[in-house]
Scaffold this active site. Structure first.
Site, PDB file in Angstrom:
ATOM      1  N   ASN A 264      23.836   3.400  -1.128  1.00  0.00           N
ATOM      2  CA  ASN A 264      23.533   4.779  -1.481  1.00  0.00           C
ATOM      3  C   ASN A 264      24.825   5.508  -1.841  1.00  0.00           C
ATOM      4  O   ASN A 264      25.922   4.950  -1.762  1.00  0.00           O
ATOM      5  CB  ASN A 264      22.872   5.480  -0.279  1.00  0.00           C
ATOM      6  CG  ASN A 264      21.637   6.249  -0.682  1.00  0.00           C
ATOM      7  OD1 ASN A 264      21.611   6.903  -1.728  1.00  0.00           O
ATOM      8  ND2 ASN A 264      20.607   6.178   0.138  1.00  0.00           N
TER       9      ASN A 264
ATOM     10  N   ASP B 283      22.624   9.801   2.294  1.00  0.00           N
ATOM     11  CA  ASP B 283      21.770   9.530   1.138  1.00  0.00           C
ATOM     12  C   ASP B 283      22.591   9.831  -0.114  1.00  0.00           C
ATOM     13  O   ASP B 283      23.783   9.575  -0.148  1.00  0.00           O
ATOM     14  CB  ASP B 283      20.486  10.356   1.231  1.00  0.00           C
ATOM     15  CG  ASP B 283      19.275   9.626   0.668  1.00  0.00           C
ATOM     16  OD1 ASP B 283      19.386   9.072  -0.440  1.00  0.00           O
ATOM     17  OD2 ASP B 283      18.211   9.612   1.318  1.00  0.00           O
TER      18      ASP B 283
ATOM     19  N   GLU C 147       0.804  -1.222   0.000  1.00  0.00           N
ATOM     20  CA  GLU C 147       0.000   0.000   0.000  1.00  0.00           C
ATOM     21  C   GLU C 147       0.836   1.271   0.000  1.00  0.00           C
ATOM     22  O   GLU C 147       0.296   2.383   0.051  1.00  0.00           O
ATOM     23  CB  GLU C 147      -0.943   0.002   1.210  1.00  0.00           C
ATOM     24  CG  GLU C 147      -0.255   0.011   2.550  1.00  0.00           C
ATOM     25  CD  GLU C 147       0.115  -1.376   3.061  1.00  0.00           C
ATOM     26  OE1 GLU C 147       0.394  -1.490   4.270  1.00  0.00           O
ATOM     27  OE2 GLU C 147       0.126  -2.332   2.251  1.00  0.00           O
TER      28      GLU C 147
END
Length: 232
Positions: free
Chosen positions: A75, A124, A43
């Site tokens: 990353n 990141d 979902e």
């Protein structure tokens, strides 16, 4: 030109549900990209990362092959200006790593801990400037940092949002650092405090960034075309 798309390569089947994460191209146009256990439920809600099953792959039009394993969330894939050092982070444990990079063989060796910044979120996406300094978006800390080639922290740029996701250099002089951010999983109160979350930010830098190659669709025997900016 044709508005058509076609698959280049698909991850091989595995018992675990996997997804791609960060990636960039090397100087001859091979795509280096991380994979990880899919941490998004059906979902669209966030699921936990369960173990270090992620890998780094190198992808060409002829297929893909793994070059390193044991990542929770790979990353920050990028290279030093001379191309001799390959960088990658694991957002799961907070470490940035460096490797020896062999451009001709398309391989990495000698993974070493490079930098881990306590109190500044998690690593990141990243980009490298012409002086060899690594710019790294720090998810959860609302910052982008500049890290020296030796590993120490050089500069912290604070943003008006908490979740920067990646950065790249652009504009004709490559002195503008563009920073993408996310509003994913922020609760209503946090969104009120961060109305520009999910926006793209830009800062000017004294040192230009490196040009980035495009993916080479044909042969990797010659350098790939360059483009001034890629967002991961």
């Amino acid at each position: 030109e044709t508005s058509r798309s076609h698959p280049i390569w698909t991850l091989p089947a595995s018992p675990a549900r996997m997804r791609f994460n960060d990636g960039h191209c090397d100087r001859v146009g091979r795509l280096w990209v991380g994979t990880m256990g899919n941490n998004f439920a059906e979902e669209g809600t966030e699921a936990a990362i369960t173990g270090n099953i992620g890998q780094i792959w190198v992808v060409t039009p002829d297929g893909g092959r793994p070059v390193d394993t044991g990542f929770g969330c790979p990353n920050a894939i990028c290279w030093s200006p001379d191309g001799g050092i390959f960088y990658a982070a694991d957002s799961y444990n907070g470490w940035l790593y460096s490797y020896r990079f062999d451009l001709e063989a398309g391989n990495v060796t000698d993974r070493r801990p490079f930098c881990r910044l306590s109190g500044l979120g998690i690593p990141d996406g990243a980009a490298v400037d012409e002086d060899g300094y690594l710019w790294n978006a720090r998810w959860g800390a609302g910052t982008v940092v500049r890290i020296s080639p030796d590993g120490p922290l050089d500069r912290v740029v604070r943003l008006a949002v908490s979740q920067p996701t990646a950065c790249c250099f652009g504009d004709r002089d490559r002195r503008t650092l563009y920073i993408t951010t996310a509003r994913y999983a922020l609760d209503p109160d946090r969104l009120l405090a961060e109305p520009v979350a999910g926006g793209v930010f830009a800062i000017r830098t004294a040192v230009p960034g490196l040009e980035l190659p495009r993916f080479q669709l044909q042969s990797v025997d010659k350098p790939a075309p360059l483009t001034s900016s890629i967002l991961a």
